[in-house]
Design a protein around this motif. Sequence first.
Motif, short mmCIF file in Angstrom:
data_model
loop_
_atom_site.label_atom_id
_atom_site.label_comp_id
_atom_site.label_asym_id
_atom_site.label_seq_id
_atom_site.Cartn_x
_atom_site.Cartn_y
_atom_site.Cartn_z
N HIS A 235 78.18 5.46 54.41
CA HIS A 235 77.18 4.78 53.59
C HIS A 235 77.41 5.06 52.11
O HIS A 235 77.42 4.13 51.28
N LYS A 236 77.63 6.31 51.77
CA LYS A 236 77.87 6.68 50.37
C LYS A 236 79.17 6.07 49.85
O LYS A 236 79.27 5.66 48.70
N ALA A 237 80.17 6.02 50.72
CA ALA A 237 81.46 5.45 50.31
C ALA A 237 81.30 3.97 49.96
O ALA A 237 81.86 3.49 48.97
N ARG A 238 80.55 3.25 50.76
CA ARG A 238 80.35 1.82 50.47
C ARG A 238 79.62 1.62 49.15
O ARG A 238 79.89 0.66 48.42
N GLU A 239 78.69 2.51 48.83
CA GLU A 239 77.99 2.42 47.55
C GLU A 239 78.95 2.56 46.38
O GLU A 239 78.72 2.00 45.29
N GLU A 240 80.04 3.27 46.59
CA GLU A 240 81.05 3.48 45.54
C GLU A 240 82.15 2.40 45.59
O GLU A 240 83.15 2.50 44.89
N ARG A 241 81.96 1.39 46.46
CA ARG A 241 82.93 0.29 46.62
C ARG A 241 84.21 0.71 47.34
O ARG A 241 85.24 0.07 47.23
N PHE A 242 84.15 1.82 48.08
CA PHE A 242 85.22 2.19 48.99
C PHE A 242 84.92 1.54 50.34
O PHE A 242 83.76 1.27 50.67
N ILE A 243 85.94 1.30 51.15
CA ILE A 243 85.75 0.56 52.41
C ILE A 243 86.18 1.42 53.59
O ILE A 243 87.38 1.49 53.91
N PRO A 244 85.23 2.08 54.26
CA PRO A 244 85.58 2.84 55.47
C PRO A 244 86.04 1.89 56.57
O PRO A 244 85.43 0.85 56.80
N ARG A 245 87.14 2.23 57.21
CA ARG A 245 87.67 1.39 58.29
C ARG A 245 87.26 1.97 59.64
O ARG A 245 87.32 3.18 59.85
N ASP A 246 86.87 1.09 60.52
CA ASP A 246 86.50 1.49 61.88
C ASP A 246 87.79 1.67 62.68
O ASP A 246 88.42 0.69 63.09
N PHE A 247 88.20 2.92 62.87
CA PHE A 247 89.49 3.17 63.50
C PHE A 247 89.45 4.44 64.31
O PHE A 247 88.94 5.48 63.86
N THR A 248 89.98 4.38 65.52
CA THR A 248 90.15 5.55 66.37
C THR A 248 91.60 5.58 66.82
O THR A 248 92.11 4.59 67.38
N TYR A 249 92.27 6.68 66.57
CA TYR A 249 93.69 6.75 66.91
C TYR A 249 93.88 6.68 68.41
O TYR A 249 93.20 7.35 69.18
N ASP A 250 94.81 5.83 68.82
CA ASP A 250 95.15 5.68 70.24
C ASP A 250 96.66 5.49 70.32
O ASP A 250 97.20 4.53 69.77
N GLU A 251 97.29 6.37 71.02
CA GLU A 251 98.75 6.34 71.09
C GLU A 251 99.28 5.03 71.66
O GLU A 251 100.34 4.53 71.26
N ASP A 252 98.55 4.45 72.58
CA ASP A 252 99.01 3.23 73.24
C ASP A 252 98.48 1.95 72.58
O ASP A 252 98.80 0.84 73.01
N ALA A 253 97.66 2.11 71.54
CA ALA A 253 96.99 0.94 70.95
C ALA A 253 97.97 -0.07 70.36
O ALA A 253 97.79 -1.28 70.47
N LEU A 254 99.03 0.43 69.70
CA LEU A 254 99.98 -0.47 69.06
C LEU A 254 100.67 -1.34 70.11
O LEU A 254 100.80 -2.56 69.94
N GLN A 255 101.11 -0.72 71.20
CA GLN A 255 101.76 -1.48 72.25
C GLN A 255 100.79 -2.48 72.89
O GLN A 255 101.16 -3.62 73.19
N THR A 256 99.54 -2.04 73.08
CA THR A 256 98.52 -2.94 73.64
C THR A 256 98.29 -4.12 72.72
O THR A 256 98.19 -5.28 73.16
N GLN A 257 98.21 -3.86 71.42
CA GLN A 257 98.00 -4.91 70.43
C GLN A 257 99.16 -5.89 70.42
O GLN A 257 98.96 -7.11 70.42
N GLN A 258 100.37 -5.38 70.43
CA GLN A 258 101.55 -6.25 70.42
C GLN A 258 101.64 -7.07 71.69
O GLN A 258 102.01 -8.26 71.65
N ARG A 259 101.29 -6.47 72.81
CA ARG A 259 101.32 -7.18 74.08
C ARG A 259 100.27 -8.30 74.09
O ARG A 259 100.55 -9.42 74.53
N GLU A 260 99.07 -7.98 73.58
CA GLU A 260 98.02 -8.99 73.52
C GLU A 260 98.42 -10.16 72.62
O GLU A 260 98.22 -11.32 72.97
N LEU A 261 99.00 -9.84 71.47
CA LEU A 261 99.44 -10.89 70.55
C LEU A 261 100.50 -11.77 71.19
O LEU A 261 100.47 -13.00 71.07
N ALA A 262 101.46 -11.14 71.89
CA ALA A 262 102.52 -11.90 72.55
C ALA A 262 101.96 -12.80 73.65
O ALA A 262 102.37 -13.96 73.79
N GLU A 263 100.99 -12.27 74.42
CA GLU A 263 100.42 -13.06 75.51
C GLU A 263 99.62 -14.24 74.99
O GLU A 263 99.75 -15.36 75.48
#
Length: 368
Positions: A235-263
């Motif tokens: 909340h404080k970061a947004r007030e300062e015009r910084f943009i928090p990203r909704d992200f959770t590290y997942d080792e398999d996420a990149l492969q899942t993303q690429q597979r979904e895009l290809a499909e």
Amino acid sequence: MKYTFISVPALGDKQNTFLNIKGKLTDYAQTYQFNIPEFKIGTLDALVVLSDDLVKYDTVFEQSVNKMADMLNNLLRGQQANLQDQLLVNDKPIAEYITTFQWNTMKYRTDKSLQETTGTLSQEVTAIDNIMKNKMNIYTQNKNALQTLQRKQTGNLSVRNLNGIVKKQHCVLNSEFLTTLIVAVPKALYKQWNNRYETLTDMVVPRSSNKIAEDEEFGLFTVTVFQRTIDEFCHKAREERFIPRDFTYDEDALQTQQRELAEVSATEREQQAELLRLTKTNFGEIFASWLHLKALRVFVESVLRYGLPPDFSSVTISPKPKFEKKVDEIMVAQYGSLGGVHGQSFKNDNQDEILDHDLQSTLCSIRT
């Protein structure tokens, strides 16, 4: 190009009547015989009702033809293909199909009533419209999903997918108390970020921020905080015009993303190919139905105008560029005094009205 279908009394000699029209227009238009079979006529009262219905169907069919052409044009966008080359009717270019038109007696039997044939044409066009609407909706949904995935791959760091950008070493993992937040910071605010991030809230790990990526607009920074302060920090970061990203590290996420895009991409290509094939085929089907409806209009209007038994010559006229008005003048001069079954004569002080009502152009025009 514009094509107009007319009919005039044949006086027992259709061929000679056609040649007479052709001769008078030879310098100004291309003329072709518009071959219409004889149909079961029924009562004149029924023909009057059908005449009104045919006008309405004509408008609906024209709209369907135009929608199909627009759909095909959109599907061909970006491909090395000319739209006119793709608009075929019975494997013929539109102009050839119009000028060599033959009634499809196998599909539309002439021993059936005019009303039944009209109903069959309408049902066919409506069915095609519904099929293509459903197919297009499914394709559009999948295309939008693909575009959403592609935007996540190509947008700036404030919006794009971070899988593959944020690495395992950038994050605090498997901690009961600490977590790593990812923040997109505008380039102009780097100094402000470095000066303020530690004091935006309590429980921020000092010197925990590192820049891990950068594009033309943003830098991507990590910061380690206690989990209990995540919401407040964001909340404080947004007030300062910084943009928090909704992200959770997942080792398999990149492969899942690429597979979904290809499909999704593969599905979109398959659907586009199928839709392109269906659109080409159904454009031809609807256009053929439209021209058969034109033939019905000319027949019905001619019987109502000239009476029974049917004795008229129907002609397709395609004026040469800049000669439409001249063609009208010639036809009015030749046939403007026609007065229908009872031989009434009309004055020539309104030639457009004469042409529409007495020459039987019946508004049956097609532009290609």
